[in-house]
Design a protein around this motif. Structure first.
Motif, mmCIF file in Angstrom:
data_model
loop_
_atom_site.group_PDB
_atom_site.id
_atom_site.type_symbol
_atom_site.label_atom_id
_atom_site.label_comp_id
_atom_site.label_asym_id
_atom_site.label_seq_id
_atom_site.Cartn_x
_atom_site.Cartn_y
_atom_site.Cartn_z
ATOM 1 N N GLN A 59 20.990 -42.823 -45.414
ATOM 2 C CA GLN A 59 21.758 -41.788 -44.722
ATOM 3 C C GLN A 59 22.044 -40.590 -45.618
ATOM 4 O O GLN A 59 22.227 -39.472 -45.131
ATOM 5 N N ASN A 60 22.095 -40.839 -46.928
ATOM 6 C CA ASN A 60 22.336 -39.767 -47.898
ATOM 7 C C ASN A 60 21.087 -39.607 -48.756
ATOM 8 O O ASN A 60 21.114 -39.820 -49.966
ATOM 9 N N ARG A 61 19.995 -39.268 -48.124
ATOM 10 C CA ARG A 61 18.666 -39.263 -48.722
ATOM 11 C C ARG A 61 18.636 -38.546 -50.068
ATOM 12 O O ARG A 61 19.135 -37.441 -50.216
ATOM 13 N N ASN A 62 18.062 -39.243 -51.066
ATOM 14 C CA ASN A 62 17.853 -38.707 -52.411
ATOM 15 C C ASN A 62 19.151 -38.376 -53.139
ATOM 16 O O ASN A 62 19.183 -37.512 -54.005
ATOM 17 N N VAL A 63 20.246 -39.096 -52.801
ATOM 18 C CA VAL A 63 21.520 -38.856 -53.484
ATOM 19 C C VAL A 63 21.418 -39.130 -54.971
ATOM 20 O O VAL A 63 22.111 -38.518 -55.785
ATOM 21 N N VAL A 153 8.168 -53.754 -72.956
ATOM 22 C CA VAL A 153 6.964 -54.259 -72.289
ATOM 23 C C VAL A 153 6.267 -53.166 -71.487
ATOM 24 O O VAL A 153 5.031 -53.071 -71.497
ATOM 25 N N ILE A 154 7.048 -52.340 -70.790
ATOM 26 C CA ILE A 154 6.502 -51.324 -69.894
ATOM 27 C C ILE A 154 6.440 -49.974 -70.594
ATOM 28 O O ILE A 154 7.396 -49.557 -71.253
ATOM 29 N N LEU A 155 5.319 -49.282 -70.457
ATOM 30 C CA LEU A 155 5.184 -47.948 -71.026
ATOM 31 C C LEU A 155 6.203 -46.997 -70.409
ATOM 32 O O LEU A 155 6.500 -47.069 -69.210
ATOM 33 N N ASP A 156 6.738 -46.085 -71.209
ATOM 34 C CA ASP A 156 7.750 -45.146 -70.727
ATOM 35 C C ASP A 156 7.275 -44.368 -69.503
ATOM 36 O O ASP A 156 8.040 -44.138 -68.562
ATOM 37 N N ASN A 157 6.012 -43.946 -69.521
ATOM 38 C CA ASN A 157 5.510 -43.135 -68.409
ATOM 39 C C ASN A 157 5.090 -43.962 -67.194
ATOM 40 O O ASN A 157 4.533 -43.435 -66.236
ATOM 41 N N HIS A 158 5.408 -45.272 -67.231
ATOM 42 C CA HIS A 158 5.191 -46.144 -66.081
ATOM 43 C C HIS A 158 6.522 -46.643 -65.513
ATOM 44 O O HIS A 158 6.539 -47.564 -64.687
ATOM 45 N N ILE A 159 7.626 -46.048 -65.973
ATOM 46 C CA ILE A 159 8.959 -46.376 -65.463
ATOM 47 C C ILE A 159 9.436 -45.206 -64.616
ATOM 48 O O ILE A 159 9.584 -44.092 -65.108
ATOM 49 N N PHE A 160 9.680 -45.474 -63.331
ATOM 50 C CA PHE A 160 10.047 -44.418 -62.389
ATOM 51 C C PHE A 160 11.419 -44.726 -61.788
ATOM 52 O O PHE A 160 11.571 -45.665 -61.012
ATOM 53 N N VAL A 161 12.405 -43.935 -62.193
ATOM 54 C CA VAL A 161 13.772 -44.069 -61.693
ATOM 55 C C VAL A 161 14.028 -42.904 -60.743
ATOM 56 O O VAL A 161 13.773 -41.745 -61.092
ATOM 57 N N SER A 162 14.519 -43.206 -59.557
ATOM 58 C CA SER A 162 14.647 -42.166 -58.534
ATOM 59 C C SER A 162 15.469 -40.975 -59.022
ATOM 60 O O SER A 162 15.160 -39.822 -58.711
ATOM 61 N N GLY A 163 16.535 -41.260 -59.793
ATOM 62 C CA GLY A 163 17.367 -40.172 -60.292
ATOM 63 C C GLY A 163 16.637 -39.236 -61.228
ATOM 64 O O GLY A 163 17.026 -38.075 -61.392
ATOM 65 N N GLY A 164 15.569 -39.726 -61.851
ATOM 66 C CA GLY A 164 14.778 -38.883 -62.736
ATOM 67 C C GLY A 164 13.625 -38.199 -62.030
ATOM 68 O O GLY A 164 13.241 -37.082 -62.375
ATOM 69 N N VAL A 165 13.095 -38.878 -61.007
ATOM 70 C CA VAL A 165 11.938 -38.336 -60.279
ATOM 71 C C VAL A 165 12.364 -37.254 -59.284
ATOM 72 O O VAL A 165 11.690 -36.241 -59.114
ATOM 73 N N GLY A 166 13.508 -37.491 -58.620
ATOM 74 C CA GLY A 166 13.950 -36.546 -57.599
ATOM 75 C C GLY A 166 13.695 -37.037 -56.189
ATOM 76 O O GLY A 166 13.847 -36.289 -55.229
ATOM 77 N N LEU A 167 13.313 -38.321 -56.057
ATOM 78 C CA LEU A 167 13.062 -38.940 -54.757
ATOM 79 C C LEU A 167 13.575 -40.368 -54.789
ATOM 80 O O LEU A 167 13.438 -41.060 -55.809
ATOM 81 N N ASP A 168 14.158 -40.828 -53.687
ATOM 82 C CA ASP A 168 14.654 -42.202 -53.571
ATOM 83 C C ASP A 168 13.736 -43.028 -52.682
ATOM 84 O O ASP A 168 13.194 -42.515 -51.695
#
Length: 242
Positions: A59-63, A153-168
């Motif tokens: 309801q609060n898309r991409n908050v 274990v996971i490469l930094d550029n393979h970690i996607f957090v919505s708050g950093g990407v700009g999309l939820d």
């Protein structure tokens, strides 16, 4: 399932309640603040908290991706009020805020599910692109990722957090962005996640292959049909590594 594996194949995991047990911090918070008995149906309450959390996020898309701190705090309190009302418990706003505070404090005392780290490493050895896709503020989610030692274990550029990407999640554009950044394709991408609204719906609407991680026997919320339903990492490994 992956057949001839190579770096064009991607396997991505949700974090909360997919790579670790999300119920423990909630149980602690409810017992600490509301003094609930051991017999209280914590697992059922957890389902409803997650349901309202996903509903309010949609309801609060991409908050998580905008400067919406006040809205996010309101959502976090409201999910407890709405969920516990179904169990005959009326929370004040102050109590809900304290539940959230105790929940957050406990969230960093966590460990991965048995077999999770081993599977991530096995997939990488086979040449698969392995990553994380998680909703939440960037700093907060990264603290959990570090607490779980997933950043080892996971490469930094393979970690996607919505708050950093700009999309939820469940926005399919987030999954498309992950494909673009990792040079994978939707057809050859697999997502493992626990929530119906964010993970199942989001990944499948993006054209990904979906493994619904459902150890608590949650019920579907739409007519989407996950490609697989799994309850533990032994089952996930049998599917992904065969």
């Amino acid at each position: 399932m992956l057949g001839q594996v190579n770096s064009t194949i991607g396997v991505f995991f949700d974090v909360d309640d997919t790579l670790y047990d999300h119920l423990d911090p909630l149980r602690f918070a409810l017992q600490h603040v509301l003094l609930l008995a051991e017999e209280f149906p914590y697992e059922s309450a957890y389902h409803r908290v997650r349901y309202y959390s996903d509903l309010l996020t949609e309801q609060n898309r991409n908050v998580n991706a905008v400067d919406g701190v006040a809205i996010l705090e309101e959502m976090r309190s409201k999910r407890y009020i709405l969920a516990l009302e179904e169990f005959g418990i009326s929370l004040t706003k102050e109590q809900a805020v304290e539940v959230q505070s105790q929940y957050l404090a406990r969230q960093f005392k966590i460990k991965p599910y048995d077999g999770a780290i081993v599977l991530l490493k096995q997939l990488q050895v086979q040449g698969v692109t392995v990553g994380l896709i998680t909703n939440g503020p960037l700093e907060h989610q990264m603290r959990k990722i570090k607490s779980l030692c997933l950043d080892d274990v996971i490469l930094d550029n393979h970690i996607f957090v919505s708050g950093g990407v700009g999309l939820d999640k469940p926005d399919p554009r987030l999954f498309a962005y992950v494909n673009e950044m990792t040079e994978t394709t939707a057809e050859h991408s697999y997502y493992i996640g626990d929530t119906w609204r964010n993970d199942v719906v989001g990944a499948m609407n993006a054209g990904w292959n979906m493994l619904w991680f459902n150890p608590r026997n949650a019920q579907p919320e739409s007519n989407h049909t996950p490609h697989y339903i799994v309850k533990n990492y032994e089952e996930i490994s049998r599917i992904l590594l065969k």
